[in-house]
Write a protein that holds these residues in place. Structure first.
Motif, PDB file in Angstrom:
ATOM      1  N   LYS A  32       0.899  -1.247  -0.229  1.00 20.00           N
ATOM      2  CA  LYS A  32       0.115  -0.435  -0.035  1.00 20.00           C
ATOM      3  C   LYS A  32       0.904   1.010  -0.138  1.00 20.00           C
ATOM      4  N   ALA A  33       2.171   1.129   1.103  1.00 15.09           N
ATOM      5  CA  ALA A  33       2.856   2.509   0.837  1.00 15.09           C
ATOM      6  C   ALA A  33       3.508   3.003  -0.254  1.00 15.09           C
ATOM      7  N   LEU A  34       3.849   1.764  -0.643  1.00 12.39           N
ATOM      8  CA  LEU A  34       4.459   1.970  -2.268  1.00 12.39           C
ATOM      9  C   LEU A  34       3.868   2.143  -3.171  1.00 12.39           C
ATOM     10  N   VAL A  35       2.312   1.802  -3.338  1.00 13.76           N
ATOM     11  CA  VAL A  35       1.056   2.618  -4.266  1.00 13.76           C
ATOM     12  C   VAL A  35       1.026   4.017  -4.472  1.00 13.76           C
ATOM     13  N   LEU A  36       1.132   4.619  -2.937  1.00 13.35           N
ATOM     14  CA  LEU A  36       1.128   5.034  -2.405  1.00 13.35           C
ATOM     15  C   LEU A  36       2.623   6.206  -2.897  1.00 13.35           C
ATOM     16  N   LEU A  37       3.295   6.079  -2.909  1.00 14.87           N
ATOM     17  CA  LEU A  37       4.855   6.784  -3.324  1.00 14.87           C
ATOM     18  C   LEU A  37       4.028   6.826  -4.769  1.00 14.87           C
ATOM     19  N   VAL A  38       4.077   5.839  -5.549  1.00 19.50           N
ATOM     20  CA  VAL A  38       3.590   6.500  -6.849  1.00 19.50           C
ATOM     21  C   VAL A  38       2.364   7.521  -7.070  1.00 19.50           C
ATOM     22  N   ILE A  39       1.957   7.472  -6.298  1.00 17.85           N
ATOM     23  CA  ILE A  39       0.557   8.592  -6.873  1.00 17.85           C
ATOM     24  C   ILE A  39       1.041   9.544  -6.436  1.00 17.85           C
ATOM     25  N   ALA A  40       2.313   9.961  -5.294  1.00 20.50           N
ATOM     26  CA  ALA A  40       2.820  10.905  -4.524  1.00 20.50           C
ATOM     27  C   ALA A  40       2.963  12.010  -5.814  1.00 20.50           C
ATOM     28  N   CYS A  41       4.086  11.392  -6.857  1.00 19.05           N
ATOM     29  CA  CYS A  41       4.137  12.327  -7.581  1.00 19.05           C
ATOM     30  C   CYS A  41       3.706  13.341  -8.495  1.00 19.05           C
ATOM     31  N   PRO A  42       4.696  15.131  -8.026  1.00 16.17           N
ATOM     32  CA  PRO A  42       3.453  15.607  -8.525  1.00 16.17           C
ATOM     33  C   PRO A  42       3.885  16.373  -9.691  1.00 16.17           C
ATOM     34  N   CYS A  43       4.138  15.504 -10.758  1.00 13.81           N
ATOM     35  CA  CYS A  43       4.693  15.723 -12.167  1.00 13.81           C
ATOM     36  C   CYS A  43       3.817  16.381 -13.983  1.00 13.81           C
ATOM     37  N   ALA A  44       2.708  15.445 -13.177  1.00 17.48           N
ATOM     38  CA  ALA A  44       1.191  16.023 -13.564  1.00 17.48           C
ATOM     39  C   ALA A  44       1.277  17.261 -13.669  1.00 17.48           C
ATOM     40  N   LEU A  45       1.030  17.636 -12.034  1.00 20.98           N
ATOM     41  CA  LEU A  45       0.780  18.655 -11.887  1.00 20.98           C
ATOM     42  C   LEU A  45       1.450  19.935 -12.675  1.00 20.98           C
ATOM     43  N   VAL A  46       3.269  19.555 -11.885  1.00 15.95           N
ATOM     44  CA  VAL A  46       3.895  20.748 -12.069  1.00 15.95           C
ATOM     45  C   VAL A  46       4.116  20.975 -13.715  1.00 15.95           C
ATOM     46  N   ILE A  47       3.959  20.170 -14.682  1.00 15.69           N
ATOM     47  CA  ILE A  47       4.202  20.085 -16.797  1.00 15.69           C
ATOM     48  C   ILE A  47       2.450  21.126 -16.606  1.00 15.69           C
ATOM     49  N   SER A  48       2.028  20.567 -15.572  1.00 17.61           N
ATOM     50  CA  SER A  48       0.313  21.262 -16.885  1.00 17.61           C
ATOM     51  C   SER A  48      -0.110  23.096 -17.267  1.00 17.61           C
ATOM     52  N   THR A  49       0.797  23.391 -16.239  1.00 19.47           N
ATOM     53  CA  THR A  49       1.031  25.095 -16.738  1.00 19.47           C
ATOM     54  C   THR A  49       2.179  25.532 -17.803  1.00 19.47           C
TER      55      THR A  49
END
Ligand SMILES: Nc1ncnc2c1ncn2[C@@H]1O[C@H](COP(=O)(O)OP(=O)(O)OP(=O)(O)O)[C@@H](O)[C@H]1O
Ligand SMILES: [Zn+2]
Length: 705
Positions: free
Chosen positions: A347-364
């Protein structure tokens, strides 16, 4: 730059995501020898200002991050970059995804476990190399970027014996990265395309009397250059021989070719039509309008939109929190909620993957750059993402008259000369003063007198913005300009009645004074630009209140405002009056913009919340002072900007809500224990892809009225 400082410009192929920017920032920002960093992510370029002689250490520091910086020499042109991901990568990635799917299927059909493991290992090997390498570098630099997160997740899955899962995570991630890189390349190329318009070499006439090819960068001002039919023009200049229609769309956005003959100006980057032209260069390549546009566009990409700054701050908080949460979950989960320890690690590993802010950062940045490129194609030079993002908020717009609502090519209608005063002296002096100024009023006089009279020799020539021009002859001062500036003596009844007549016709006036005594007056009339009424109607539909602020006489201003359908108008304004009014309007009318064309507008332009400059082809002032320069003189570009800004804003909001929304959903699923790891990867990279593709929509289609 100060003494003892040096600027190193680097091209770093691997720096194609904000993730790498962060990595480099962390590494170099703490270094006392490094003074400033400037990232041009879209060009994959980094400018480092550092103490002299420290350049090689900067380079090796970046190399230790696993990147290959290449020095950019002064004078290198921004070149179109090769797409970062070739066909070979695509084949590898697709095979990996296929093998991973097969492994999943095998596990489901209970194939022998060695077969499932072999399939998975091959899939991971095909795609995992660079991810692991980048991930390790990030981890050793105490940075949790997506590569680090993915490496941990995949390793964790392998340790848990979830082979197909691990293969799926790695290959899906690689696939999405591939598509993302390709999409980013598209946005990048749109901008590069703007910058790489001028030909590398031009044909120059040399001292020996021959034509020879020479790099455009090395051609000096005043050279004679030849351009063949259909070729691109390499430098700014003035036509000396030949005539041809030239397509200036790359510079001005105007789609119709313009006829160029002897004496007409040419701009680097435009395309020659059917005729051969010879032109004399004005300035070097770096001084050309195109080069200046290129610099503005590059700078525009750096100035961050407010949304982007919000995102930066958000992701700085978000990632550490989620990462910490994952750690806590793995350690405390079994104690607090029961279940096996392995379950909670997963579960923690899944959470880690979700933690990536990439989409947010490149969105703008992708959205902003795409919008900037679209604006540039329409002939709008926007000096920063910030301005484009804010244009949609426009409540109030001040417009000046001459050159903005009117064509700025007034024609002399009539003249009045003091009784018994020698007409010849008036004309010669008027010509001497007018021909030295590029103010439209002076130009009108100069055009009408050209050839008819010769200019008298004058001394101490001086131009006063918003007032007029002056000089002396034999110790006597002469002035040409607005009445309130050159004389306070009462006017003769004859002049007043002459004025009245022309005032009713909507004319503007220029006066000539000798030692503060009016000796002549000139009535000039300018034509209103076609389509102005439609633009004004459009602006009021968009909820923008428009007002004319002009230095010209009030009657003429009112006349033009009526014709244009603008209810509010003020005339007889000095540059400082315009400034004062704009300052008031920014307080009372909400978000206030100003559009102008002359130096008399510059102070007000600088004060407005947003400023547009008209006729950027003509005056440097436009490019220097205004936030947005309208290269093609078309007022319709203002409602266009507002609509583009609205679209940009919509895309940004969509991107951010999609990125955060998807993360939240999967966060909930992960905590509930429903989300598997590859679903999390799908969510992360899927979200990144979604926002990139959504942003690229801004490259296409022009907002219609
Ligand atoms: N260089 C010049 N030569 C002749 N007249 C000038 C010159 N500069 C200013 N004037 C006079 O001063 C007046 C005000 O000039 P200013 O440049 O402030 O405004 P404008 O160009 O007339 O109008 P707008 O503010 O709408 O652009 C002009 O109408 C003109 O009469
Ligand atoms: Zn990501």
């Amino acid at each position: 730059m100060q003494a003892g400082q040096e600027l190193t410009r680097l091209r770093i192929e691997q720096m194609d995501c904000p993730v790498e920017e962060q990595l480099i920032r962390k590494k170099l920002e703490g270094d006392a020898q490094v003074i400033a960093l400037q990232f041009h992510l879209m060009q994959r370029q980094l400018d480092v200002l550092h103490t002299a002689g420290y350049g090689s250490q900067v380079v090796s520091a970046i190399q230790r991050l696993g990147m290959d910086p290449v020095l950019i020499q002064a004078g290198d042109q921004p070149k179109t970059l090769k797409p970062s991901h070739g066909k070979k990568t695509l084949v590898m990635v697709i095979s990996a995804v296929f093998l991973a799917l097969l492994a999943e299927l095998g596990a489901w059909l209970v194939w022998p476990s060695w077969m499932v493991i072999v399939l998975s290992v091959i899939a991971i090997a095909l795609t995992g190399g660079t991810v692991y390498k980048k991930g390790l570098i990030a981890l050793t630099n105490r940075n949790l970027n997506i590569n680090a997160l993915m490496s941990i997740a995949v390793t964790g899955a392998v340790l848990l014996g979830e082979w197909p899962e691990a293969a799926m995570v790695m290959s899906l991630f690689a696939l999405a990265e591939y598509i993302e890189a390709r999409s980013l390349d598209r946005a990048r190329r749109a901008v590069d395309g703007l910058l790489a318009l001028a030909p590398d070499e031009v044909e120059v006439f040399d001292e020996q009397g021959h034509w020879h090819l020479q790099p455009a960068q090395t051609v000096t001002a005043g050279s004679l250059v030849k351009v063949k039919p259909g070729a691109r023009i390499g430098l700014d200049g003035v036509v000396q021989a030949g005539s041809s229609t030239v397509n200036q769309a790359p510079i001005t956005g105007e789609s119709l070719p313009v006829l160029k003959q002897s004496g007409d100006r040419l701009y680097a980057g435009s395309i020659n039509g059917m005729g051969e032209l010879q032109y004399r260069t004005q300035g070097t390549y770096d001084e050309s309008l195109l080069a200046r546009i290129a610099i503005s566009v590059q700078q525009a990409q750096q100035s961050k939109a407010p949304v982007q700054r919000f995102v930066d701050r958000f992701s700085q908080v978000y990632t550490p929190i989620v990462t910490f949460g994952a750690l806590a979950l793995a350690l405390l989960g079994p104690w607090l909620f029961g279940g096996t320890w392995l379950d909670w690690v997963y579960k923690a590993l899944v959470l880690l993957v979700i933690a990536c802010p990439c989409a947010l950062v490149i969105s703008t940045p992708v959205a902003v750059v795409s919008a900037l490129a679209t604006a540039a194609k329409a002939g709008l030079l926007v000096k920063g993402g910030l301005h484009l993002e804010r244009a949609r908020r426009l409540d109030y717009l001040a417009v000046d008259k001459t050159g903005t609502i009117t064509a700025g090519m007034p024609v002399l209608q009539d003249q009045w000369v003091a009784p018994a005063y020698p007409l010849e002296t008036v004309e010669q002096m008027a010509y001497a003063l007018a021909s030295r100024s590029d103010h439209p009023a002076s130009q009108a006089l100069a055009r009408s007198l050209e050839g008819a009279v010769s200019a008298l020799p004058v001394k101490d020539f001086q131009a006063v913005a918003g007032a007029g021009v002056m000089a002396t002859q034999n110790g006597v001062s002469w002035q040409l300009g607005r009445l309130s500036w050159l004389s306070h003596a009462p006017l003769s009844a004859d002049l007043i009645s002459w004025q009245k007549t022309w005032q009713q016709a909507g004319a503007s006036f220029v006066y000539l004074a000798k030692a503060q005594q009016v000796v002549a007056a000139f009535a000039i009339a300018d034509q209103i630009k076609s389509g102005v009424q439609a633009v004004m109607a459009d602006l009021s539909r968009l909820g923008v209140k428009v007002e004319v602020l002009s230095g010209d006489n009030s009657a003429a201003v009112q006349h033009v405002a009526n014709q244009a359908g603008i209810p509010l108008a003020q005339g007889d304004l000095l540059p400082e009056d315009k400034l004062r009014i704009i300052t008031e309007r920014t307080q009372t009318e909400g978000f206030s913009a100003m559009v102008g064309d002359g130096i008399n507008d510059a102070p007000a332009l600088a004060k407005a919340d947003l400023s547009f400059a008209m006729g950027a082809l003509g005056s440097d002032m436009a490019i220097e002072t205004a936030d947005i320069a309208i290269m093609n003189d078309d007022l319709a570009n203002i409602p266009y900007t507002i609509r583009l800004s609205q679209r940009l804003h919509r895309v940004l909001v969509q991107n951010i809500s999609a990125a955060i929304g998807i993360k939240l959903v999967f966060l909930a699923l992960a905590i509930a224990g429903v989300a598997t790891m590859w679903m999390a990867v799908f969510a992360d990279v899927g979200a990144s892809l979604l926002v990139v593709l959504n942003s690229l929509r801004l490259l296409k289609s022009t907002p219609s009225a």
